[in-house]
Write an enzyme that holds these catalytic residues in place. Sequence first.
Site, short mmCIF file in Angstrom:
data_model
loop_
_atom_site.label_atom_id
_atom_site.label_comp_id
_atom_site.label_asym_id
_atom_site.label_seq_id
_atom_site.Cartn_x
_atom_site.Cartn_y
_atom_site.Cartn_z
N LYS B 200 -3.90 26.35 31.24
CA LYS B 200 -2.64 26.93 31.70
C LYS B 200 -2.56 28.36 31.17
O LYS B 200 -2.28 28.58 29.99
CB LYS B 200 -1.46 26.09 31.18
N GLU B 272 -3.31 27.83 17.29
CA GLU B 272 -3.57 29.17 16.76
C GLU B 272 -2.30 29.95 17.03
O GLU B 272 -2.01 30.29 18.17
CB GLU B 272 -4.80 29.77 17.46
N GLU B 403 7.33 38.08 13.00
CA GLU B 403 6.28 38.67 13.81
C GLU B 403 6.92 39.46 14.94
O GLU B 403 7.70 38.92 15.72
CB GLU B 403 5.40 37.56 14.39
#
Lengths: 284, 493
Positions: B200, B272, B403
């Site tokens: 995907k 990840e 982040e």
Amino acid sequence: MPRLTVAKTAKMLVNGQFVRSESGRTFEAQNGLGQACLASRKDVRDAVRAARSAQPAWAARTPVNRGQVLYRLAEMLEARASGFAELISRESGLTKPRAKREVEAAVDRAVHYAGWCDKAAQVLGSVNPVSGPFFDFSVVEPIGVVAVLAPSASPLVGLVSLCLPPLAVGSTVVAVAASPMVATEFAEVVATSDLPPGSLNLLTGVKGDLAKTLVEHRDVDAIADADGDDDFRRVLVSGAADSLKRVRVWGPFDLAAWHSPSTQGLDWVEAFVEVKTVWHPVGM
Amino acid sequence: MSVAPRDPVGLEVPVESGFRWEYAPAPEARSIVRLRERYDHWIGGRWVAPASGERYESIDPSTEEPLAEVARGSAEDVDRAVLAAREAFGPWSRLPGAERGKVLFRVSRLIQERSREFAVLESMDGGKPIRESRDVDLPLVAAHFFYYAGWADKLPYAFPGRTVRPLGVAGQIVPWNFPLLMAAWKIAPALATGNTVVLKPAETTPLTALLLAEVLEAAGVPPGVVNIVTGFGDAGAALVRHPGVDKIAFTGSTAVGKEIQRYAVARHLTLELGGKGANIVFEDAAIDQAVEGIVNGIFFNQGHVCCAGSRLLVQESVADLVLKKLERRIGTLIVGDPLDKNTDVGAVNSRAQLDRIRSLVDAGASDGATVHQPACRLPERGFWFPPTVLTGVGPSSRVVREEIFGPVLSVLTFRTPEEAVELANDTTYGLSAGVWTDKGSKVHKVLAGLRAGVVWANTFNKFDPASPFGGVRESGYGREGGRHGLAPYLEVR
């Protein structure tokens, strides 16, 4: 009147101390062996704090020193073999020969992992042939604090099989034992084996309850189970999601499997390491 | 946006001497890419229209012009793709490793042949500078397939004394920052180890994955071995919850990673996730090289890099010098047309991402940060954010903790190596870190204390298919690349 024997009070091992639950609660051990400690959430948190504090120093030991400490654990187990076998037989209802085999297998397992301490890094690490002027290598490092949920099928080997692999590579452990009286006895082995206080903490109580606290504790890095129940695995994995801790579930294994080398090896060590890759330029 | 004056922090050396190199435009031709008007899913070796009939537009973030219509995947499409992957699994996993390897070698070769086309399309769809897609993404994509091709018949050597078998169907969800490279990181090891795949791609960057389908077919990847379902998060969620999927491999944000761990049905999971990499510069570093490393660490790919060095930790004694040099260097970065070969910093991938970057930088400014940005003319259309340095931030500031995933560097200073390690580890993430010093023993001492899956010493943002990559703590688990990258696709006993 015949002499009364002195019975042992069941205790847990937290930070090198033999303690009862701070809650004061107990539960009935199997086969009329008396009252065992029912660890509370606070006991879990105390144990995790002890394991976290002990971890850097344990990881900083030389690998061969960790190996010697685990080998010493094997020595201490062997020295108490007959007493252990009798207790296992009484608590878990194993036949005498099976109980004897249970202790022998636990000793052999400790010897097995003693030898991994200074070898795992070599087998699991690598130098990586990258396409460029870099020295690139991967090393394994301890995962940190590991929560162990000992399996019910094997009172001693199961516990030892889950606790020793993380210890071998420098992690520290908070274990929930399945057989409280055997665990109390094992705590005495741990305490006399040169394992530093806090590196291996042993709790007794209700696995499902304690697992819930451990799985949500943000200072636990990994959780290991070996009862192999898929629904329980799902509970652990999703409970651990918020802190993204690693969950490893083995099994289920029967007693014969626990007594064979099929339930030991590199796979069990590898589950408790993190791989760190390092790049450095090569040049003048 | 509200930004503090871009006065360089008490610089004595002028950042600009008034002189600026002018570069004539050097655009890469877009004509090499032949886009279709509309794309279907790639399922079972055929183009399959979305069950719902719904499509959406994938746009060029540098112009906001639509590039093509893409199928919007639903649970039904995912179900079809998983079914196709299940059917293909038996024959593919039984194929001798050497034959699987040959197929992957051909994939690698075909990608090399069409590498320019892929690179241009990657820059059009995602906004990254052509120099990066041409010189970094595409060479690594081809190298990754080439590397894992060679493993296919050597798996027993990777795990001596143990037995291995493939897991089955791998559901793979990849992000928009390195669309094709992340697909390669996922597909190559999965196929080499005998698994089949449902991929995907990210909703904003599906086009190179769809072009990859052509290459896979041409290389002889059997129908159903790789299936591609395009769409949004709901398609990804359907994949994660599908009982026919044995393994989920996800690259993306930590928040979504946690959701996946919470709901994944598959027994095997690798994640990840995000990062807030510390780039530590000691006073004994080669300062000019370190400055290049800082720039590469945070402005590579517009900072849309999970392992970006987004926190600069610089030793107090050299902080002024490093910041001066950094400011001067940033003044030379060229921001603009991703297809221009001179461009250093391209377009931000989407409006949503631009909004996120802006709101975090605003939060930093209102926390008291000083915002440094070079004078650069940004194009009128498209999504742009200039290279940005934030000073005067504290360890608890949002721009230090969260982040940003954009070209924004937060700067902290330290006095001792111990303090540097402590600051570096003061995060829930643990993906990357950088260490700059000319003293070898210090490199090793410091890197041993860093909680990170990848440490770059005197370099940054280097990648190679032979080098294991992945995080610790809330940056996820599992490794991609190298021998270690095989394990997540195998049951090893």
